[in-house]
Design a protein around this motif. Structure first.
Motif, PDB file in Angstrom:
ATOM      1  N   LYS A  21      28.343  49.998  27.786  1.00  0.00           N
ATOM      2  CA  LYS A  21      28.238  50.648  26.479  1.00  0.00           C
ATOM      3  C   LYS A  21      28.135  49.642  25.347  1.00  0.00           C
ATOM      4  O   LYS A  21      28.374  48.446  25.527  1.00  0.00           O
ATOM      5  N   LYS A  22      27.815  50.171  24.176  1.00  0.00           N
ATOM      6  CA  LYS A  22      27.696  49.372  22.970  1.00  0.00           C
ATOM      7  C   LYS A  22      28.440  50.101  21.852  1.00  0.00           C
ATOM      8  O   LYS A  22      28.252  51.299  21.653  1.00  0.00           O
ATOM      9  N   ILE A  23      29.287  49.364  21.136  1.00  0.00           N
ATOM     10  CA  ILE A  23      30.071  49.920  20.032  1.00  0.00           C
ATOM     11  C   ILE A  23      29.727  49.121  18.780  1.00  0.00           C
ATOM     12  O   ILE A  23      29.604  47.894  18.839  1.00  0.00           O
ATOM     13  N   ILE A  24      29.590  49.810  17.651  1.00  0.00           N
ATOM     14  CA  ILE A  24      29.348  49.115  16.398  1.00  0.00           C
ATOM     15  C   ILE A  24      30.502  49.389  15.444  1.00  0.00           C
ATOM     16  O   ILE A  24      31.145  50.440  15.516  1.00  0.00           O
ATOM     17  N   ALA A  25      30.771  48.421  14.545  1.00  0.00           N
ATOM     18  CA  ALA A  25      31.870  48.561  13.596  1.00  0.00           C
ATOM     19  C   ALA A  25      31.621  47.650  12.400  1.00  0.00           C
ATOM     20  O   ALA A  25      30.892  46.658  12.502  1.00  0.00           O
ATOM     21  N   SER A  27      34.144  45.997  10.861  1.00  0.00           N
ATOM     22  CA  SER A  27      34.980  44.826  11.133  1.00  0.00           C
ATOM     23  C   SER A  27      35.666  45.012  12.475  1.00  0.00           C
ATOM     24  O   SER A  27      35.828  46.132  12.965  1.00  0.00           O
ATOM     25  N   ILE A  28      36.069  43.877  13.066  1.00  0.00           N
ATOM     26  CA  ILE A  28      36.681  43.891  14.390  1.00  0.00           C
ATOM     27  C   ILE A  28      37.827  42.883  14.411  1.00  0.00           C
ATOM     28  O   ILE A  28      37.689  41.769  13.911  1.00  0.00           O
ATOM     29  N   LEU A  29      38.931  43.286  15.010  1.00  0.00           N
ATOM     30  CA  LEU A  29      40.028  42.366  15.285  1.00  0.00           C
ATOM     31  C   LEU A  29      40.071  42.154  16.788  1.00  0.00           C
ATOM     32  O   LEU A  29      40.168  43.112  17.554  1.00  0.00           O
ATOM     33  N   LEU A  30      39.961  40.905  17.191  1.00  0.00           N
ATOM     34  CA  LEU A  30      40.059  40.556  18.603  1.00  0.00           C
ATOM     35  C   LEU A  30      41.471  40.043  18.821  1.00  0.00           C
ATOM     36  O   LEU A  30      41.805  38.929  18.447  1.00  0.00           O
ATOM     37  N   ASN A  31      42.314  40.891  19.363  1.00  0.00           N
ATOM     38  CA  ASN A  31      43.750  40.645  19.494  1.00  0.00           C
ATOM     39  C   ASN A  31      44.055  40.068  20.874  1.00  0.00           C
ATOM     40  O   ASN A  31      44.803  40.655  21.653  1.00  0.00           O
ATOM     41  N   GLY A  32      43.450  38.943  21.176  1.00  0.00           N
ATOM     42  CA  GLY A  32      43.633  38.324  22.490  1.00  0.00           C
ATOM     43  C   GLY A  32      42.742  37.104  22.636  1.00  0.00           C
ATOM     44  O   GLY A  32      42.156  36.615  21.674  1.00  0.00           O
ATOM     45  N   ASN A  33      42.640  36.619  23.852  1.00  0.00           N
ATOM     46  CA  ASN A  33      41.867  35.408  24.125  1.00  0.00           C
ATOM     47  C   ASN A  33      40.367  35.660  24.057  1.00  0.00           C
ATOM     48  O   ASN A  33      39.899  36.739  24.418  1.00  0.00           O
ATOM     49  N   TRP A  34      39.642  34.660  23.598  1.00  0.00           N
ATOM     50  CA  TRP A  34      38.193  34.734  23.502  1.00  0.00           C
ATOM     51  C   TRP A  34      37.610  33.346  23.746  1.00  0.00           C
ATOM     52  O   TRP A  34      38.313  32.342  23.703  1.00  0.00           O
ATOM     53  N   MET A  35      36.310  33.316  24.000  1.00  0.00           N
ATOM     54  CA  MET A  35      35.568  32.058  24.108  1.00  0.00           C
ATOM     55  C   MET A  35      34.147  32.293  23.624  1.00  0.00           C
ATOM     56  O   MET A  35      33.723  33.434  23.461  1.00  0.00           O
ATOM     57  N   THR A  36      33.445  31.228  23.382  1.00  0.00           N
ATOM     58  CA  THR A  36      32.069  31.361  22.911  1.00  0.00           C
ATOM     59  C   THR A  36      31.116  31.129  24.078  1.00  0.00           C
ATOM     60  O   THR A  36      31.442  30.465  25.059  1.00  0.00           O
ATOM     61  N   ILE A  58      40.100  44.580  21.839  1.00  0.00           N
ATOM     62  CA  ILE A  58      39.151  44.782  20.748  1.00  0.00           C
ATOM     63  C   ILE A  58      39.574  45.985  19.917  1.00  0.00           C
ATOM     64  O   ILE A  58      39.679  47.097  20.431  1.00  0.00           O
ATOM     65  N   ILE A  59      39.823  45.750  18.626  1.00  0.00           N
ATOM     66  CA  ILE A  59      40.215  46.823  17.710  1.00  0.00           C
ATOM     67  C   ILE A  59      39.130  46.932  16.645  1.00  0.00           C
ATOM     68  O   ILE A  59      38.928  46.002  15.856  1.00  0.00           O
ATOM     69  N   THR A  60      38.404  48.047  16.636  1.00  0.00           N
ATOM     70  CA  THR A  60      37.333  48.228  15.657  1.00  0.00           C
ATOM     71  C   THR A  60      37.905  48.790  14.362  1.00  0.00           C
ATOM     72  O   THR A  60      38.793  49.633  14.371  1.00  0.00           O
ATOM     73  N   ASP A  61      37.375  48.303  13.256  1.00  0.00           N
ATOM     74  CA  ASP A  61      37.802  48.699  11.911  1.00  0.00           C
ATOM     75  C   ASP A  61      39.326  48.768  11.794  1.00  0.00           C
ATOM     76  O   ASP A  61      39.902  49.826  11.529  1.00  0.00           O
ATOM     77  N   PRO A  62      40.007  47.608  12.005  1.00  0.00           N
ATOM     78  CA  PRO A  62      41.477  47.605  11.990  1.00  0.00           C
ATOM     79  C   PRO A  62      42.032  47.924  10.601  1.00  0.00           C
ATOM     80  O   PRO A  62      41.429  47.559   9.591  1.00  0.00           O
ATOM     81  N   SER A  89      36.976  28.184  21.882  1.00  0.00           N
ATOM     82  CA  SER A  89      37.828  29.272  22.386  1.00  0.00           C
ATOM     83  C   SER A  89      39.097  29.361  21.557  1.00  0.00           C
ATOM     84  O   SER A  89      39.398  28.467  20.771  1.00  0.00           O
ATOM     85  N   GLY A  90      39.825  30.446  21.745  1.00  0.00           N
ATOM     86  CA  GLY A  90      41.075  30.616  21.022  1.00  0.00           C
ATOM     87  C   GLY A  90      41.691  31.966  21.278  1.00  0.00           C
ATOM     88  O   GLY A  90      41.355  32.667  22.226  1.00  0.00           O
ATOM     89  N   LYS A  91      42.594  32.328  20.379  1.00  0.00           N
ATOM     90  CA  LYS A  91      43.284  33.611  20.462  1.00  0.00           C
ATOM     91  C   LYS A  91      43.324  34.176  19.049  1.00  0.00           C
ATOM     92  O   LYS A  91      43.540  33.422  18.093  1.00  0.00           O
ATOM     93  N   PHE A  92      43.104  35.442  18.904  1.00  0.00           N
ATOM     94  CA  PHE A  92      43.099  36.163  17.632  1.00  0.00           C
ATOM     95  C   PHE A  92      41.908  35.745  16.758  1.00  0.00           C
ATOM     96  O   PHE A  92      41.841  34.638  16.252  1.00  0.00           O
ATOM     97  N   LEU A  93      40.988  36.656  16.592  1.00  0.00           N
ATOM     98  CA  LEU A  93      39.793  36.416  15.797  1.00  0.00           C
ATOM     99  C   LEU A  93      39.474  37.680  15.014  1.00  0.00           C
ATOM    100  O   LEU A  93      39.548  38.786  15.557  1.00  0.00           O
TER     101      LEU A  93
END
Length: 110
Positions: A21-25, A27-36, A58-62, A89-93
């Motif tokens: 699926k595809k979700i649009i928003a 703004s987005i809060l990424l409340n966890g680990n991520w990488m590029t 992934i939290i859309t429109d926090p 990479s990191g955490k929280f974006l």
């Protein structure tokens, strides 16, 4: 499941996409680990994405109350010419409505 997050500048929205699926928003809060992830060898348009393996992070429109639990540390910057990010990479974006991405730290209450 691997999710790619990227900006659609023509529509001024963020897009979260996986193979189902595809979700649009706005703004987005990424409340966890991520990488590029970068795709420099694409024939027509080299691209870069932020990747996470956990859709529950992934939290859309926090709401602002949630964002106030964090402080901005620095910006995540993508260089289109060299097809690379300044941070790998990191955490929280936070993907803001204005198109900026901010690396966040959680503020702890004493």
């Amino acid at each position: 499941m691997k999710c790619k997050i990227h900006r659609c500048n023509c529509r001024k929205i963020w897009s979260v996409q996986n193979r189902k699926k595809k979700i649009i928003a706005k703004s987005i809060l990424l409340n966890g680990n991520w990488m590029t992830e970068v795709k420099p060898d694409r024939r027509l348009d080299p691209k870069g994405f932020v990747i996470t393996n956990y859709t529950q992070d992934i939290i859309t429109d926090p709401p602002m109350e949630l964002l106030m639990q964090f402080k901005k540390v620095t910006k995540l910057i993508y260089n289109k010419k060299t097809v690379e990010f300044n941070i790998k990479s990191g955490k929280f974006l936070w993907f803001a409505e204005d198109g900026s991405c901010y690396l966040l730290n959680r503020m702890y209450e004493m």
